[in-house]
Design a protein around this motif. Structure first.
Motif, PDB file in Angstrom:
ATOM      1  N   LYS A  80      25.176  36.329  53.891  1.00 47.53           N
ATOM      2  CA  LYS A  80      26.250  37.312  53.780  1.00 47.53           C
ATOM      3  C   LYS A  80      25.894  38.415  52.788  1.00 47.53           C
ATOM      4  CE  LYS A  80      31.191  37.708  52.762  1.00 47.53           C
ATOM      5  NZ  LYS A  80      32.414  36.997  52.308  1.00 47.53           N
ATOM      6  N   ASP A  81      26.213  39.666  53.160  1.00 50.41           N
ATOM      7  CA  ASP A  81      26.017  40.851  52.309  1.00 50.41           C
ATOM      8  C   ASP A  81      24.543  41.115  52.007  1.00 50.41           C
ATOM      9  OD1 ASP A  81      28.752  41.338  52.152  1.00 50.41           O
ATOM     10  OD2 ASP A  81      28.979  40.028  50.406  1.00 50.41           O
ATOM     11  N   ARG A  82      23.636  40.583  52.810  1.00 51.51           N
ATOM     12  CA  ARG A  82      22.211  40.845  52.623  1.00 51.51           C
ATOM     13  C   ARG A  82      21.891  42.254  53.095  1.00 51.51           C
ATOM     14  NH1 ARG A  82      17.914  39.655  49.517  1.00 51.51           N
ATOM     15  NH2 ARG A  82      16.061  38.927  50.662  1.00 51.51           N
ATOM     16  N   HIS A  83      21.102  42.969  52.305  1.00 54.66           N
ATOM     17  CA  HIS A  83      20.660  44.297  52.724  1.00 54.66           C
ATOM     18  C   HIS A  83      19.217  44.498  52.276  1.00 54.66           C
ATOM     19  CE1 HIS A  83      20.870  46.070  48.645  1.00 54.66           C
ATOM     20  NE2 HIS A  83      21.936  45.328  48.488  1.00 54.66           N
ATOM     21  N   PHE A  84      18.620  45.584  52.749  1.00 51.91           N
ATOM     22  CA  PHE A  84      17.219  45.876  52.457  1.00 51.91           C
ATOM     23  C   PHE A  84      17.093  47.287  51.890  1.00 51.91           C
ATOM     24  CE2 PHE A  84      17.408  42.935  56.071  1.00 51.91           C
ATOM     25  CZ  PHE A  84      16.840  41.825  55.456  1.00 51.91           C
ATOM     26  N   HIS A  85      16.200  47.424  50.931  1.00 56.85           N
ATOM     27  CA  HIS A  85      16.081  48.681  50.181  1.00 56.85           C
ATOM     28  C   HIS A  85      14.678  49.255  50.328  1.00 56.85           C
ATOM     29  CE1 HIS A  85      16.775  51.566  46.947  1.00 56.85           C
ATOM     30  NE2 HIS A  85      15.613  51.200  46.436  1.00 56.85           N
ATOM     31  N   LEU A  86      14.625  50.544  50.613  1.00 60.15           N
ATOM     32  CA  LEU A  86      13.347  51.260  50.713  1.00 60.15           C
ATOM     33  C   LEU A  86      13.262  52.326  49.627  1.00 60.15           C
ATOM     34  CD1 LEU A  86      13.007  51.858  54.575  1.00 60.15           C
ATOM     35  CD2 LEU A  86      11.455  50.495  53.173  1.00 60.15           C
ATOM     36  N   GLN A  87      12.099  52.411  48.984  1.00 61.57           N
ATOM     37  CA  GLN A  87      11.837  53.488  48.039  1.00 61.57           C
ATOM     38  C   GLN A  87      10.343  53.765  48.048  1.00 61.57           C
ATOM     39  OE1 GLN A  87      13.116  51.040  44.513  1.00 61.57           O
ATOM     40  NE2 GLN A  87      11.190  51.799  43.627  1.00 61.57           N
ATOM     41  N   ARG A  88       9.944  54.885  47.452  1.00 66.36           N
ATOM     42  CA  ARG A  88       8.526  55.228  47.420  1.00 66.36           C
ATOM     43  C   ARG A  88       7.740  54.154  46.688  1.00 66.36           C
ATOM     44  NH1 ARG A  88       8.489  59.085  51.347  1.00 66.36           N
ATOM     45  NH2 ARG A  88       9.960  60.763  50.883  1.00 66.36           N
ATOM     46  N   ALA A  89       6.648  53.726  47.259  1.00 61.35           N
ATOM     47  CA  ALA A  89       5.803  52.733  46.605  1.00 61.35           C
ATOM     48  C   ALA A  89       5.214  53.326  45.329  1.00 61.35           C
ATOM     49  CB  ALA A  89       4.677  52.298  47.541  1.00 61.35           C
ATOM     50  N   GLY A  90       5.127  52.512  44.298  1.00 56.35           N
ATOM     51  CA  GLY A  90       4.616  52.973  43.012  1.00 56.35           C
ATOM     52  C   GLY A  90       5.711  53.338  42.041  1.00 56.35           C
ATOM     53  N   GLU A  91       6.959  53.477  42.523  1.00 57.10           N
ATOM     54  CA  GLU A  91       8.080  53.729  41.626  1.00 57.10           C
ATOM     55  C   GLU A  91       8.520  52.411  40.982  1.00 57.10           C
ATOM     56  OE1 GLU A  91      11.145  55.538  43.929  1.00 57.10           O
ATOM     57  OE2 GLU A  91      10.107  57.466  44.107  1.00 57.10           O
ATOM     58  N   VAL A  92       9.279  52.523  39.907  1.00 58.32           N
ATOM     59  CA  VAL A  92       9.784  51.338  39.227  1.00 58.32           C
ATOM     60  C   VAL A  92      10.685  50.557  40.178  1.00 58.32           C
ATOM     61  CG1 VAL A  92      11.183  50.503  37.298  1.00 58.32           C
ATOM     62  CG2 VAL A  92       9.646  52.439  36.977  1.00 58.32           C
ATOM     63  N   ASN A  93      10.509  49.237  40.206  1.00 59.72           N
ATOM     64  CA  ASN A  93      11.303  48.358  41.055  1.00 59.72           C
ATOM     65  C   ASN A  93      12.794  48.647  40.888  1.00 59.72           C
ATOM     66  OD1 ASN A  93      12.947  45.705  41.385  1.00 59.72           O
ATOM     67  ND2 ASN A  93      11.042  45.303  42.470  1.00 59.72           N
ATOM     68  N   ALA A  94      13.503  48.731  42.016  1.00 61.45           N
ATOM     69  CA  ALA A  94      14.928  49.090  41.983  1.00 61.45           C
ATOM     70  C   ALA A  94      15.749  48.136  41.135  1.00 61.45           C
ATOM     71  CB  ALA A  94      15.484  49.131  43.406  1.00 61.45           C
ATOM     72  N   GLY A  95      15.396  46.869  41.151  1.00 60.96           N
ATOM     73  CA  GLY A  95      16.142  45.898  40.379  1.00 60.96           C
ATOM     74  C   GLY A  95      15.944  46.019  38.888  1.00 60.96           C
ATOM     75  N   ALA A  96      14.848  46.663  38.477  1.00 66.46           N
ATOM     76  CA  ALA A  96      14.540  46.791  37.052  1.00 66.46           C
ATOM     77  C   ALA A  96      14.949  48.141  36.481  1.00 66.46           C
ATOM     78  CB  ALA A  96      13.052  46.564  36.812  1.00 66.46           C
ATOM     79  N   GLN A  97      15.437  49.045  37.326  1.00 66.44           N
ATOM     80  CA  GLN A  97      15.723  50.399  36.861  1.00 66.44           C
ATOM     81  C   GLN A  97      16.837  50.438  35.814  1.00 66.44           C
ATOM     82  OE1 GLN A  97      16.366  52.848  40.325  1.00 66.44           O
ATOM     83  NE2 GLN A  97      14.214  52.773  40.946  1.00 66.44           N
TER      84      GLN A  97
END
Length: 278
Positions: free
Chosen positions: A233-250
Motif C-alpha cells: 500500500k502507498d508504494r511509489h517510485f522516484h526518479l532523479q538525475r543519477a549522481g545527485e544526493v539520494n532523495a531520502g538523504a536530502q
C-alpha cells in the motif's frame, strides 16, 4: 580573517560538489537514479528484485539496472590480501550507465546474470593502477577475488567510481556471483520476496522521452502494482538525475548544511571582530 574565509570556502565547496557533480558517462543528463518510497516519502529507498523486474517494462526507459552497493571483496596478490569495496550489479549495468573504458569491456547482459556462468569482474581505474600496476595484459586473465579465480573483463575510464553520490565502487561483479557475497549467500528470499528491498537502481531515458514522461509512467506502474499487490500500500517510485544526493538523504543533508552554515557564520563573525579590534 583567513579562518573565516577558509570556513566559508569549505562549505561552499562541499555544497558545489554535492549539487553540481556530473557523472563521467555518456549523456549523463539522461541517466537516472530509480528508488522507492512509501506514502509521503520523497523516495530514496531500495527496491526488491521483483519490483526491479516490473519496472523494466517501462517504455519511457531504455534499460533499468539493479545494484547492491558496498559489496566487500578481497584481492589476493602473492601472499598479500587487500580488502576493497565494490558493487554487485545486473549484467546490463554498463549497457545502461555507459561509462568509458580504459581497457576491455563490460558484462555480457545475455549471460553474466545466469547462475553458474564463468566468474568475471570489472575493475575501476583507481583500483587497476595501484593494485595491478596498470598492466594492460590483465584483461582476459584471472585474479583471486574472495578466494576464487575471476576473469577481468575490463577497466573503467579514470574518474568513474559508480553512480551513487559519496559511495565509491572499486570493482563490479555480475549477479551470477551473488553467492560470493557473505551477507547475500545467507538470504534465500532476496530474488523472490516483493517486500524484501535490497537493491538500488539506475535507468536511462529512452530516446525522445523526457524525465516528466518517465515520472508519469512510474506513477501509473505504481498504481497498477498496488492493485495487484495490496500489501504494498502507498508504494511509489522516484526518479532523479543519477549522481545527485539520494532523495531520502536530502532532508538530513539540508539540516546538516544549516548547522554547518550557522557554525560558519559564528566563525566569520569572530574573525571579523578580531580584524576590527586590530
Amino acid at each position: 580573517a583567513a579562518l573565516g574565509i577558509g570556513a566559508c570556502s569549505t562549505i561552499f565547496g562541499i555544497a558545489n560538489f554535492l549539487t553540481s557533480t556530473r557523472l563521467p558517462v555518456s549523456e549523463p543528463d539522461r541517466l537516472l537514479s530509480l528508488t522507492g518510497g512509501f506514502g509521503k516519502q520523497a523516495g530514496g529507498n531500495s527496491l526488491s528484485y521483483p519490483e526491479l523486474t516490473d519496472l523494466r517494462r517501462a517504455r519511457s526507459l531504455d534499460g533499468v539496472a539493479g545494484m547492491f552497493i558496498l559489496a566487500p571483496g578481497s584481492f589476493t596478490t602473492g601472499v598479500e590480501s587487500h580488502r576493497h569495496w565494490g558493487s554487485l550489479v545486473t549484467a546490463n549495468f554498463f549497457d545502461v550507465v555507459r561509462p568509458g573504458f580504459a581497457a576491455g569491456r563490460g558484462f555480457d547482459a545475455a549471460r553474466d546474470d545466469t547462475p553458474g556462468a564463468p566468474p568475471v569482474i570489472v575493475l575501476s581505474y583507481s583500483l587497476w593502477q595501484p593494485r595491478f600496476g596498470g598492466d594492460p595484459s590483465l584483461i582476459g586473465r584471472t585474479v583471486r577475488w574472495n578466494g576464487q579465480p575471476v576473469t577481468v573483463l575490463g577497466v573503467t575510464a579514470p574518474g568513474f567510481r559508480g553512480t551513487e553520490q559519496l559511495i565509491v565502487s572499486e570493482f563490479w561483479i555480475p549477479f551470477s556471483l551473488q553467492s560470493a557475497i557473505p551477507s547475500l549467500s545467507r538470504d534465500d528470499q532476496r530474488m523472490t520476496a516483493r517486500g524484501h528491498s535490497w537493491l538500488m537502481a539506475v535507468a536511462r531515458l529512452a530516446p525522445e522521452r523526457s524525465l516528466s514522461e518517465a515520472r508519469s509512467e512510474m506513477r501509473v506502474l505504481a498504481a497498477a502494482l498496488q492493485k495487484q499487490f495490496p500489501e504494498q500500500k502507498d508504494r511509489h517510485f522516484h526518479l532523479q538525475r543519477a549522481g545527485e544526493v539520494n532523495a531520502g538523504a536530502q532532508s538530513l543533508l539540508l539540516a546538516f548544511f544549516l548547522l554547518l552554515s550557522a557554525v560558519t557564520v559564528l566563525v566569520l563573525l569572530v574573525a571579523s571582530a578580531n580584524v576590527a579590534n586590530l
